[in-house]
Scaffold this active site. Sequence first.
Site, short mmCIF file in Angstrom:
data_model
loop_
_atom_site.label_atom_id
_atom_site.label_comp_id
_atom_site.label_asym_id
_atom_site.label_seq_id
_atom_site.Cartn_x
_atom_site.Cartn_y
_atom_site.Cartn_z
N ASP A 9 -6.97 -8.92 33.68
CA ASP A 9 -8.02 -8.69 34.00
C ASP A 9 -9.32 -8.16 34.60
OD1 ASP A 9 -11.12 -9.64 32.93
OD2 ASP A 9 -11.18 -11.90 33.61
N GLU A 63 -20.39 -15.91 32.93
CA GLU A 63 -18.96 -15.72 33.69
C GLU A 63 -19.89 -16.32 35.00
OE1 GLU A 63 -16.42 -12.52 34.61
OE2 GLU A 63 -17.35 -11.84 32.18
#
Length: 796
Positions: A317, A518
Amino acid sequence: MARSGMGRWVCGAALGALLTACNAAPEVQSASASVAQAPDTKAANTPEALLARMSLERKVAQIIQPDIGSITPEDVRQYRFGTILNGGNSGPYGNDKAPAADWLKLADEYWEASTAPLPNGEPAIPALWATDAVHGHANVPGATVFPHNIALGATFDPDLIRRIGAATAVEIEVTGLDWTFAPTVAVARDARWGRTYESYSENPQLVTRYGAAMIEGLQGRVGDPGFLGQGKVAATAKHYFGDGGTAQGVDQGDVNGDLKDLMAIHAAPYPAAIGAGVASVMASFNSINGTKMHGNKALLTDELRGKLGFEGVVVGDWNGHGQVKGCTNSNCPQSLLAGLDIYMVPEDWKALHASLVAQVEDGTIPMARLDEAVLRVLRMKQKLGILDGEVKPSARPNGGKWDLLGSPEHRALAREAVAKSQVILKNAGVLPLKPGAKIEVAGSAADNVPQQAGGWSVTWQGGGDLTAADFPGATSIWSGIASAAKAAGSEAVLAPKASDTGTPDIAIVVFGEQPYAEFVGDRKDLAFRDEEGLKLLKAYRARGIKTVAVFLSGRPLWVNRELNAADAFVAAWLPGSEGAGVADVLFGKVQPTGRLSFNWPAVCDAGPSNLRSDVLFGQGYGLRYDAPPPPLFPADETCAALTHDTGATWFASGKLSAQVQAVADNALLPDLRGSGNGIVAAGVDRKAQEDARRITFGPGAKLTLTGPDSGAAWLITYLVANRPAGPVTVTAGGKALDITQGLSVAEGKGWREMVLTPACLGSTGKALTFGSVAPFAFQIAEITRDEAAAKAECSF
Ligand code: BGC
Ligand code: BGC
């Protein structure tokens, strides 16, 4: 050219030298070395055969994934990255809102660059471009924006999810991309987590079924001739594993507990995803019992490869490797050694490339581990068919077929999904709406496509300065209601703030969470604080008008006050571009079948909702029109968190307090982001991603923050890169203070604290206004109110 002892091409001793020296002699370039130009030499293009002809530098480049915002096609030609991504805030040519045609144009440029012939028999291998098509190909204006996963979970319809995957894959292909970072198969266990809406359910079995269905839709079925072929893209099961299980629901945090128990919940969806042939798995940012996943060999290699049998690509990621102990974004052999195959390294790719090359040369990383990772990348490309004479993206069957992007069929599918995901929580006899009814539609979310789309829509965070114009072809909830009303012989008017004089039979109030993505969406509790909807519902009730609450949210939240104030309440989630699906249910054109895939909390204070006994509505709850609703309840309206929130922290960790508003004159800047009237507020990194803001003032522009009036001082953590060119003032409590001198002294000195007290600003009041005569920019990381400092002098 011969191979050196280290197994690298001699002419590649320094990459720059290779390019100059070798490119200067194009006549020695062998056309058959280019994969793209050698469709007839299939045997020569097997991953193993290609690997055997690659230099060390090119091998390392295969496992480096930079962001399109930090590379040019020329960099691609020079380095030959194996894969490329666009982050949520990156669009082609530096334009976040670039039109679809630009995406295809850039895809062609990358393809041309990566397939330009190389000398000395080195293969030229097409680069793959990956995007976060997490609810449709939503980075691209004009694409169909499907509801977010939490809504799809409420449909309990894996076949629908499969069809959405298939439609999304086609739209991705239209723009020339090959790979999506979806589906998220997080099992979100604490709705305070800002990514809860990316999770289908808190129930691992449901996530398992829906994740596999989405993968089949995106990639096709393993064994079918069309698997990963035309109209299909590579999928990613993410984020392996534990993303939805962090303590307190903190994004990228730590997951604690017995490993077996944790895997039973959070790794549960992976076997089915692997069984469905998922091309890649993304390692998660989180740690498990203190060890970051990007450096966890036991879980990335022994479990995922060994026990779960995953043979595809493990992609990292966003700089996730940089969070491993002892690593930086540009230096982290630990991740490759732990089992990562691709480093997602948006910006620091050059330095990471150099460090990895050096680490293979000095033996820190065995060549065999690098080869294994490269082979996996090449195999993924082989499965996608791009090693066998694939043509450039625009020349592929779906490339540039603009009528497929946001096509009527795909929009109809999205609308079907919206209708199937509406969950009716309360209905005191007002739904479905009666034909011929006079309807008033209120709430700032009613005619607000960016809000109904949520995060990961055109931009990373969504919302902000986006408008309906950034979603061509989309339908707001209001316009869906307007059309349905017409068809039903009803009369509907839009009155965002409610009319004082209208005499509707019924009012529909549309309200909810502002978009986020997020960690920006992390919350400390589940209280829904914004009282816009509540006030509207109460005002209508006071006038004797029945109401329907339509609630937009990325998670179940404590809304007991609104539930009590409304006659009907619909959880509409984040429906995306086809707002008309909401009206389909309100008007009874579609029988409501949506049911909760998460428990809905009865109380607002902290604590994972799924583990509580005091839920208001359990998983599976959802009212229908063909069955009598359960008895009505008044829900408990006490919420300690509401009163405990003193509003002392106005802005911190990238978040604006729910009690504080930021405006540029009259333009609202939700979460201190966006632009208007000469102010541009953008996320910048201080200690964490986008935890601070850069505020840019055009000449004469003003930024005002309004929040609870505590009479305390303001403490502001700020940074000035370049001194102001003209006077800058701060105004509060009716008094203006010239702070030009202080800001000039702060120039280039890093982060500093500004203290603004009643001593220099009169009674400080509840609004703070910064104004600049000339263009000026500074950064702000924190704004807090402090009682103790109230008696101090102002300082900078
Ligand atoms: C997101 C990217 C985004 C970036 C912005 C990342 O965490 O995933 O897509 O563009 O942050 O800084
Ligand atoms: C997110 C991922 C995403 C990546 C690329 C990260 O910040 O956690 O879900 O795929 O960025 O945008």
